[in-house]
Each structure stands twice: as C-alpha cells, then as structure tokens.
Design an enzyme around this catalytic site. Structure first.
Site, PDB file in Angstrom:
ATOM      1  N   GLY A   1      -3.986  -4.324  -4.660  1.00 35.41           N
ATOM      2  CA  GLY A   1      -4.823  -3.338  -5.332  1.00 35.41           C
ATOM      3  C   GLY A   1      -4.030  -2.071  -5.563  1.00 35.41           C
ATOM      4  O   GLY A   1      -3.500  -1.483  -4.623  1.00 35.41           O
ATOM      5  N   HIS A   2      -3.905  -1.666  -6.814  1.00 33.30           N
ATOM      6  CA  HIS A   2      -3.179  -0.439  -7.135  1.00 33.30           C
ATOM      7  C   HIS A   2      -4.186   0.626  -7.555  1.00 33.30           C
ATOM      8  O   HIS A   2      -4.959   0.429  -8.485  1.00 33.30           O
ATOM      9  CB  HIS A   2      -2.169  -0.686  -8.259  1.00 33.30           C
ATOM     10  CG  HIS A   2      -0.992  -1.495  -7.816  1.00 33.30           C
ATOM     11  ND1 HIS A   2      -0.024  -1.947  -8.684  1.00 33.30           N
ATOM     12  CD2 HIS A   2      -0.613  -1.927  -6.596  1.00 33.30           C
ATOM     13  CE1 HIS A   2       0.887  -2.634  -8.003  1.00 33.30           C
ATOM     14  NE2 HIS A   2       0.540  -2.620  -6.745  1.00 33.30           N
TER      15      HIS A   2
ATOM     16  N   ASP B   1       0.822  -1.225   0.000  1.00 31.25           N
ATOM     17  CA  ASP B   1       0.000   0.000   0.000  1.00 31.25           C
ATOM     18  C   ASP B   1       0.850   1.267   0.000  1.00 31.25           C
ATOM     19  O   ASP B   1       0.420   2.318   0.499  1.00 31.25           O
ATOM     20  CB  ASP B   1      -0.953   0.026   1.204  1.00 31.25           C
ATOM     21  CG  ASP B   1      -1.782  -1.241   1.332  1.00 31.25           C
ATOM     22  OD1 ASP B   1      -2.394  -1.639   0.327  1.00 31.25           O
ATOM     23  OD2 ASP B   1      -1.789  -1.839   2.426  1.00 31.25           O
TER      24      ASP B   1
ATOM     25  N   GLN C   1       2.292  -5.970  -3.162  1.00 35.07           N
ATOM     26  CA  GLN C   1       2.545  -6.018  -1.717  1.00 35.07           C
ATOM     27  C   GLN C   1       3.844  -5.264  -1.362  1.00 35.07           C
ATOM     28  O   GLN C   1       4.188  -4.315  -2.039  1.00 35.07           O
ATOM     29  CB  GLN C   1       2.591  -7.467  -1.208  1.00 35.07           C
ATOM     30  CG  GLN C   1       1.240  -8.162  -1.184  1.00 35.07           C
ATOM     31  CD  GLN C   1       0.942  -8.913  -2.474  1.00 35.07           C
ATOM     32  OE1 GLN C   1       1.802  -9.460  -3.123  1.00 35.07           O
ATOM     33  NE2 GLN C   1      -0.317  -8.944  -2.845  1.00 35.07           N
TER      34      GLN C   1
END
Length: 426
Positions: A40-41, A13, A226
C-alpha cells in the site's frame, strides 16, 4: 531523466510512494515491477490522501503513462476498484495511460481462499503474518506453470480451461487438508467472466511499450513494493514476501535489459518499522517506541495493522546497500524523531560471541542477535516546514550525516512530512 529504480531498503512501508510521486515529475513512464496488492502506497497531494495498492503512484500525474509489469501478481477486482475510485476523483485512468502486461499473473478467488486457510491452520509461532490477499498462492501457480495470465482474459475458452485445471489440485487441498468445500470451476468462471471482459482494454504488450520508450530517450521510473528484507531470497526467510523485491528484479519484472537501468534510488525510513511476524532486532517496547508509532502514524495502509517500531538498523541497511547498489538514499519521516532527547543507531550485532556488521545468514538468526548501539543527541524543533538542508537543526543534520558515513551512500533526498512539498533535495 535516466531510467531509475525506486526500492525499499528495510521491511517495507518506507515511504516509496511519496518518492515515486516526487520523481515522476521527471519521468515519462512509471512501471510497477513486482508484488501485489499486499503493498500500500500512501500519498498526500494538495492535502488529499491517496492510497494505492496496485496502480503505480505516478497515476496522479495526468500526463504520465503507468504500467503494471509481468513481475506483479494482479487481483483484477482490486485493480478495477482502484480505477473506479480514481475516476471518481477526476483522475484519468483510461487504457491509453494505464496498462497491464499480458504476462502478468492473475490472483483468482481460490488463491485468496487458500491463503487464508493455510495461515489459519498454522500454529501461532509459525504464522507468517500474510495479508491473506492470495499473493503467495498466485506466485506458486506461476512457478508450477498452471497460472492464469492477463492475456488469458482475451480467450475465454482458454481462461475457463485453465481455471478447471488449477482447481484439480486446489480442491484436493480444500477438501482433504483444510476441511472446506470444493469450488465449482463453472461458478468461478462465471464470477470472473465480467471482470475479465472489462480487463481486456488494459492488457497490452508492455515489454514493447517500455522498450520503445527507452529507445526514444524517454525516462522510465521503476516502482518496487515491500522492502529488501522481505525479498524471497535475501530477506528474513521464512518471514518474507513471495517475490524478489531487490533492485535487480526491475529488469526481469518489466521485461527490459539490466543494462538499461541507470540509477537506483533506495528509500529508508529514519527509524525502522515492521508489520506482521518475523525478527526485528531493534524493536522498542518503551516510550520511544510509542513515540515513533504515534507520531509516525505507523499503521498499515493495506491492513490497518499497527507497525512495530524501533531504532534505525544500519546492519540491515548495509546489506541493502550491498544487494541493491543504490546511487542515492531517500531518508523519510525524519520529522518523527523530533522531540526525542536521545536517538540510537544500531551499527552492529553480537551473535554467538562474535560481532557482525552484516546480518548473519542462518535462518531466523536475527531473532537472537544483540544490537550494538551508538547514541546521538536528539532535537526538539519541529522540522516539518524546513525547505532546505541548512534549515534543519544541527543534530538532525548530524544524524543524517552519520547514516551516510556508515553506509557510504549519499542521502540525496530528506523527507520531513507526508506532503509533496515537505521534501528537501540535496
């Protein structure tokens, strides 16, 4: 452009998607080399937000080629959903510019069921905080040599036989250990058959494609998921992901020689966050922690879970520098620190009567360390519109310079907001 690896230096993140999007302008190919749709980008381009879980962030640049490498575990249903959403936005995701390695392992429905059953069966203190996306069980099948790979979509008889073989063990676990019903291999195959048939167009020999591009002098950008301290070997085990997230895995995860990787761009948030379970030495439960969470909008792009927030931990960052060898660090979300009177940096740990500048290696020991802090003065100015280094307040510059001094690596990129244009290149 040289061949560049972009990797997260904390617990994920960190804002890698934005940095990949920025560097994509100078690249020809963008390759995702590990992880699955547990990542999730989030990117903001021209005021529009895009959240990608599998497809490389470079897809938003229409003239670029994007590759999902063999080190990824791919949920084909999620992949095709992303394809459809991007198509609806007018973004070209034809197989000519988006391809999946034949060697990429496939997340099957039984992987997700097993992931959920296993996590539900654990006591509260033993839960890993998995996203339940089937990532770990898919990597397990890969190592156990019973995994299904993207190339198997091209041979439906083989695909069906491998489903049947994999479910022998899975059904024993479902019925005996977890008390759920066995899965019918025929039904699983029929459910996945139309997915497989649609996926075939995207399945290519990507090792050859990446190698040819390098031979032609094209620039390749390697996108990790990650963060370093979720690495299966080097992270805060057992609270880690199921793959190697460090920069060295870029070569293995796409199928090229390590000598062809020229630069490593680490991405580090200006503070620290963590989602899910696991030790977090600098976590804040006070008003400063609430400030970081609220101003930073710290909620997971994949799960929506609130992220735990804390001061920047330079002990784990030293380890990241040692493991990844970054040639530069991108500091993201520096703007979130604005408004704080005092900002702290963790520069060491106290553990069992000794002081450590690198993380101790005992299992879960980070749950018992005591952070040693330095205090720096904060700033009140809104820096989100700053375009150059000199436009930043003196205290903001001093903060970044102190981080550089401790880590011995230049902060060559400073992000002051989510937008593409809110980036300072040093």
């Amino acid at each position: 452009m040289s061949n560049v690896v972009v990797m997260g230096a904390q617990w994920g993140d960190e804002g890698k998607g934005k940095i990949v999007d920025l560097l994509t302008e100078s690249a020809d190919l963008i390759v995702r080399f590990q992880g699955g749709n547990n990542a999730g980008h989030t990117l903001v381009v021209n005021g529009e937000q895009h959240i990608l879980h599998l497809i490389p962030s470079g897809i938003l640049h229409q003239e670029k080629t994007c590759v999902i490498g063999n080190g990824v575990v791919l949920d084909p249903v999620v992949f095709l959903e992303e394809v459809d959403k991007l198509n609806e936005k007018g973004i070209n995701v034809e197989p000519a510019r988006l391809m999946v390695s034949k060697k990429t392992h496939i997340i099957m429905p039984y992987h997700k069921l097993l992931d959920g059953a296993r996590e539900s069966a654990k006591s509260a203190e033993n839960k890993i905080g998995t996203t339940g996306r089937g990532i770990g069980p898919c990597y397990e099948d890969k190592v156990a040599r019973i995994g299904i790979r993207a190339a198997d979509f091209c041979d439906l008889d083989l695909f069906k036989a491998k489903i049947t073989r994999a479910l022998v063990e899975k059904n024993a676990l479902f019925t005996t250990l977890y008390g759920t019903e066995a899965l019918d291999p025929e039904k699983v195959f029929e459910e996945m058959k139309p997915v497989a048939e649609r996926m075939i167009a995207y399945v290519k020999d990507t090792c050859g494609i990446v190698g040819d591009a390098m031979d032609e002098g094209k620039g390749v950008l390697f996108e990790g998921a990650q963060g370093t301290h979720l690495d299966i070997d080097h992270g805060t085990y057992p609270f880690v992901t199921s793959s190697n997230t460090v920069s060295g895995n870029a070569a293995a995860g796409c199928g090229c020689a390590p000598s062809r990787l020229n630069r490593v761009q680490a991405v580090m948030k200006a503070y620290t966050t963590r989602v899910g379970a696991g030790p977090f030495p600098t976590q804040l439960e006070d008003e400063a922690g609430k400030h970081l969470q609220n101003v930073g909008a710290e909620f997971g792009a994949t799960t929506g879970r609130p992220r735990r927030c804390g001061w920047l931990d330079l002990v784990v960052m030293r380890e990241s520098v040692r493991l990844n060898g970054p040639t530069g660090i991108a500091v993201t979300k520096l703007d979130v620190l604005g408004g704080l009177d005092e900002i702290k940096l963790c520069v060491a740990y106290k553990y069992k009567g000794e002081e450590y500048t690198y993380p101790p290696q005992d299992e879960n020991c980070l749950a018992y360390v005591e952070p040693v802090y330095e205090s720096l003065p904060g700033w009140k100015e809104d820096i989100s519109s700053a375009k150059t280094w000199d436009e930043l307040p003196e205290n903001a510059r001093a903060y970044v310079l102190r981080v550089e001094e401790v880590l011995g690596v230049s902060a060559n990129i400073v992000s002051v907001g989510p937008g593409r244009e809110q980036t300072i290149i040093r």
